[in-house]
Design an enzyme around this catalytic site. Structure first.
Site, PDB file in Angstrom:
ATOM      1  N   GLU A 143       3.919  -2.973  -3.562  1.00  0.00           N
ATOM      2  CA  GLU A 143       5.218  -2.502  -3.080  1.00  0.00           C
ATOM      3  C   GLU A 143       6.299  -3.555  -3.327  1.00  0.00           C
ATOM      4  OE1 GLU A 143       4.145   0.501   0.562  1.00  0.00           O
ATOM      5  OE2 GLU A 143       3.594  -1.610   0.810  1.00  0.00           O
TER       6      GLU A 143
ATOM      7  N   GLU B 268      -4.377   1.119   0.849  1.00  0.00           N
ATOM      8  CA  GLU B 268      -4.263   1.274   2.303  1.00  0.00           C
ATOM      9  C   GLU B 268      -5.184   2.352   2.860  1.00  0.00           C
ATOM     10  OE1 GLU B 268      -0.300  -0.429   0.926  1.00  0.00           O
ATOM     11  OE2 GLU B 268      -1.740   1.046   0.200  1.00  0.00           O
TER      12      GLU B 268
END
Length: 256
Positions: free
Chosen positions: A110, A130
């Site tokens: 990210e 995740e």
């Protein structure tokens, strides 16, 4: 020792290094806060025209620090307001280059996607894992990844948590260039120096219009482009650039 390091490797170029090698530069709250402070300061520093962010030879950033999150509750995570810290990076008006060696996973992926260019080493890998620890990306991973590589490739990464190697990331549109591992930072700094030598107002207008226009209609985006194009004709750098071209000399841009 600071968990991020700020350097000035060349004229107009700032270099931010993540400095948690013992945990492969995992992003904890301190790192996020320090990154926001650096980007806020660099955004308004007239001496800085391009920013490079990197980790080390093993990892750009291997994700969020799980130890820092494992026992947190929803309200506690909400009160951290991490979106404001990430927002400082996203709002930076100056070009940002991510120099990626090794892991760019989770929050590291990210962070790299907050950059405008990604230079990856042959041994780099990108992932949003995740889902494997019971959550999902929370710093733009579902949205920036989909905009970069499209729905089908993004969902493959998001729903499996599987990493993609640098060459595949390049083919998907998740990297700008792939170079030998030892050349990642030198190439990123070379690009940063090239950009820093360009007229700063034009550089910033290009970035602003590209980012603002990507979620607008084509007509609206073309309007933004047209207005920014016209605006630059009131800059001294436009006059300097065109006169230098006609005079067959190198231009000297001052950012005004």
């Amino acid at each position: 020792m600071s968990e991020t390091l700020l350097e000035a490797p060349g004229d107009g170029v700032a270099l931010i290094r993540l400095n948690r090698p013992q945990v492969r530069n995992a992003l904890n709250q301190t790192v996020r806060e320090q990154l926001a402070e650096h980007f806020a300061a660099l955004a308004t520093d007239p001496a800085v025209r391009c920013i490079v962010i990197t980790g080390d030879e093993r990892a750009f950033a291997a994700g969020a620090d799980i130890r820092d999150m494992a026992e947190r509750g929803a309200v506690e995570m909400y009160l951290r307001s991490n979106h404001r810290l990430w927002g400082v990076i996203a709002a930076c008006p100056k070009p940002v280059i991510a120099a990626v060696n090794g892991f760019a996973w989770g929050g590291g992926c990210e962070l790299a996607m907050h950059a405008d260019l990604i230079i990856a080493g042959e041994g780099a890998s990108f992932a949003q894992p995740e889902i494997r620890v019971g959550i999902m990306p929370g710093a733009g991973g579902t949205q920036r990844l989909t905009r970069a590589v499209g729905k089908f490739q993004a969902l493959r990464m998001l729903l499996t948590g599987a990493p993609v190697a640098a060459r595949e990331a390049l083919a998907m549109g998740l990297a700008s260039e792939v170079v030998a591992d030892a050349e990642v930072l030198p190439r990123a700094l070379e690009l940063a120096s090239n950009i820093a030598a360009m007229p700063p107002l034009a550089v910033q207008q290009i970035k602003e219009v590209v980012l603002a226009g990507q979620d607008a209609s084509l007509d609206t985006a073309l309007l933004l482009e047209r207005k920014a194009f016209q605006l630059l004709f009131d800059s001294r750098d436009q006059k300097e650039g065109m006169r230098a071209f006609l005079d067959k000399r190198a231009p000297h841009y001052q950012g005004c």
